[in-house]
Design a protein around this motif. Structure first.
Motif, PDB file in Angstrom:
ATOM      1  N   GLN A   9     -61.478 -43.253  -5.330  1.00  0.00           N
ATOM      2  CA  GLN A   9     -60.534 -44.257  -4.864  1.00  0.00           C
ATOM      3  C   GLN A   9     -59.508 -44.585  -5.939  1.00  0.00           C
ATOM      4  O   GLN A   9     -58.302 -44.656  -5.676  1.00  0.00           O
ATOM      5  CB  GLN A   9     -61.269 -45.546  -4.469  1.00  0.00           C
ATOM      6  N   GLN A  13     -55.302 -43.545  -6.153  1.00  0.00           N
ATOM      7  CA  GLN A  13     -54.286 -44.585  -6.307  1.00  0.00           C
ATOM      8  C   GLN A  13     -53.467 -44.403  -7.586  1.00  0.00           C
ATOM      9  O   GLN A  13     -52.256 -44.655  -7.598  1.00  0.00           O
ATOM     10  CB  GLN A  13     -54.927 -45.971  -6.266  1.00  0.00           C
ATOM     11  N   LYS A  16     -50.954 -41.610  -6.909  1.00  0.00           N
ATOM     12  CA  LYS A  16     -49.847 -42.116  -6.087  1.00  0.00           C
ATOM     13  C   LYS A  16     -48.904 -42.989  -6.917  1.00  0.00           C
ATOM     14  O   LYS A  16     -47.686 -42.905  -6.773  1.00  0.00           O
ATOM     15  CB  LYS A  16     -50.378 -42.915  -4.901  1.00  0.00           C
ATOM     16  N   ILE A  27     -55.993 -52.336  -7.185  1.00  0.00           N
ATOM     17  CA  ILE A  27     -56.680 -51.544  -6.171  1.00  0.00           C
ATOM     18  C   ILE A  27     -57.816 -52.362  -5.573  1.00  0.00           C
ATOM     19  O   ILE A  27     -58.695 -52.820  -6.297  1.00  0.00           O
ATOM     20  CB  ILE A  27     -57.253 -50.250  -6.792  1.00  0.00           C
TER      21      ILE A  27
END
Length: 75
Positions: A9, A13, A16, A27
């Motif tokens: 996860q 992120q 990105k 996050i």
């Protein structure tokens, strides 16, 4: 995504954020009971990325940081 590990996860992120030129991200982990992490990114001139990860608990830091000894290849 719900089935992803914490490391996955966070790495998704971070990728990105780097692509978008961002230097700080928050996050929300899934499931939400896992809480949030904040990542401060610094991109050096030689292309290396430094990430400072802040979380509510030491246990979460261990979940995020220690498994990423392979970070050079992920991020």
């Amino acid at each position: 995504l719900p089935g992803q590990s914490v490391v996955d996860q966070v790495s998704v992120q971070i990728t990105k954020a780097l692509q978008a030129g961002m230097d700080k991200i928050n996050i929300q982990l899934k499931p939400e009971s896992m809480g949030r992490v904040e990542v401060q990114l610094e991109l050096a001139q030689d292309g290396r990325v430094t990430a400072v990860v802040t979380a509510r608990t030491a246990a979460m830091i261990k979940l995020v940081v220690f498994p990423t000894r392979r970070a050079e290849t992920i991020w």
